[in-house]
Design a protein around this motif. Structure first.
Motif, short mmCIF file in Angstrom:
data_model
loop_
_atom_site.label_atom_id
_atom_site.label_comp_id
_atom_site.label_asym_id
_atom_site.label_seq_id
_atom_site.Cartn_x
_atom_site.Cartn_y
_atom_site.Cartn_z
N UNK A 40 9.44 7.91 -11.42
CA UNK A 40 9.47 6.97 -12.23
C UNK A 40 10.02 7.57 -13.71
N UNK B 297 0.86 -1.24 -0.10
CA UNK B 297 0.29 -0.17 -0.04
C UNK B 297 0.87 1.07 0.16
N UNK C 237 1.62 6.55 -6.99
CA UNK C 237 0.25 7.50 -7.33
C UNK C 237 0.37 8.90 -6.98
N UNK D 156 5.56 10.02 -9.61
CA UNK D 156 5.99 10.27 -11.18
C UNK D 156 7.26 10.71 -11.42
#
Lengths: 191, 191
Positions: free
Chosen positions: B116, B101, B108, B113
């Motif tokens: 990544x 989790x 997210x 972001x």
DNA sequence: CAAAAAGGAATGAACGTTCATTCCTTTTAC
DNA sequence: GTAAAAGGAATGAACGTTCATTCCTTTTTG
């Protein structure tokens, strides 16, 4: 500005800001400013921020589902209907990146978990064309005999992931890539 | 409580609270209380909340990757190595739901972001066993000739979705289901 | 060895900021 | 002219962070 216009402006501003910056990066004052209305005005249309977020979700989802059903080849094979969904869904996300990002934000938040719980475990009676397609696929032995939830994961998991990658600029999807991604998903669920 | 103990307590409390309630549902005061330390103490170990979140991410990720590499069948076929990853990854998520989790929350969020983006577009030189496996799969024509990002989506998309559904209680994964889900993912990426 | 001093880790109240929401004034519509 | 709508300043709660102080351990001193 007429009355329905103002509501539209608020909803549009909320969509943009939340899609871009998340729920906590979109204060009500900022939504009001972008919408060109006073902060208090929002509360004439929505009881509070939660209500705005939930109503916006329902609007975005409805718009998407309506679009998905246009041209749905009800009479074609399961495979073709599956590919139709994959393709149309990907195209929709690519041409509505704000909607996609908003839906993602929502699903990855406590709002979304609660919503999904109702959807999966709750009342089945609601019209759900996805569920129907997969149930038909399993019972006709065209798809793998796996729980619906897993078939959903095999289908939507990759689609959402590639849509996200496209929108964030990690890849550029063209028609061919969209089609091949859909086919690959089908390979995952087919018997 | 000794010094490293306190840091552990803080990190553990942050993991629990953020995994359960998200970054914004885990105020520093609450993390401090659960950790059994004063609010100011956290700032002796972490410069600020961002730093805590990022360091915690790296610890959780490292723990997971280390676990994933145990028993990796380096010499077996691409298919077997792929299935190994799928199985071990799913098992890991199921037995470490808080880690899962937390990783999800992180990915997210704007933190994820950015992370990544560096990972995918940035420097390739870093050790990345996943990338190696997929590149080998494509070049040896065992996997579909699709961009790496899409192969990743086809593999991890379903695995993450299934793990989430299990952890949220929408399904119960047993060994058989885990294996069959892995196989289905393989069907998606294989030539 | 005991007492005093120093050092630095820990604390939590306090601060400044941000936010959702309210409230009262101004504008609009009829 | 009046009632509804809109506006945006005001409000208070919640948050991350700071910092003066306390507490505890270690070192120094005689």
């Amino acid at each position: 500005m007429t009355k329905p216009d103002k509501r539209e402006e608020i909803v549009g501003a909320a969509l943009e800001l939340i899609a871009e910056h998340g729920f906590h990066g979109a204060p009500m004052a900022m939504i009001a400013e972008r919408a060109g209305v006073g902060a208090g005005t929002i509360y004439r249309y929505f009881e509070n921020k939660d209500e705005l977020i939930n109503q916006l979700y329902r609007e975005v989802e409805k718009k998407m589902v309506d679009d998905l059903l246009v041209g749905y080849p009800m009479e074609k094979t399961i495979r073709e209907r599956f590919l139709h969904f994959g393709t149309v869904l990907l195209r929709y996300f690519i041409s509505h990146p704000l909607d996609f990002r908003y839906l993602e934000q929502f699903h990855n938040s406590p709002y979304g978990v609660e919503y999904r719980r109702d959807r999966i475990l709750g009342k089945k009676e609601e019209f759900d064309i996805f569920r129907d397609l997969f149930e038909e696929g399993v019972s006709s032995r065209v798809m793998k005999d796996l729980p619906l939830v897993i078939l959903f994961a095999l289908s939507f998991g990759p689609l959402l992931a590639v849509a996200r990658d496209h929108i964030l600029g990690f890849i550029t999807l063209d028609d061919e890539l969209i089609a091949r991604t859909g086919e690959a998903c089908w390979d995952g669920v087919k018997q």
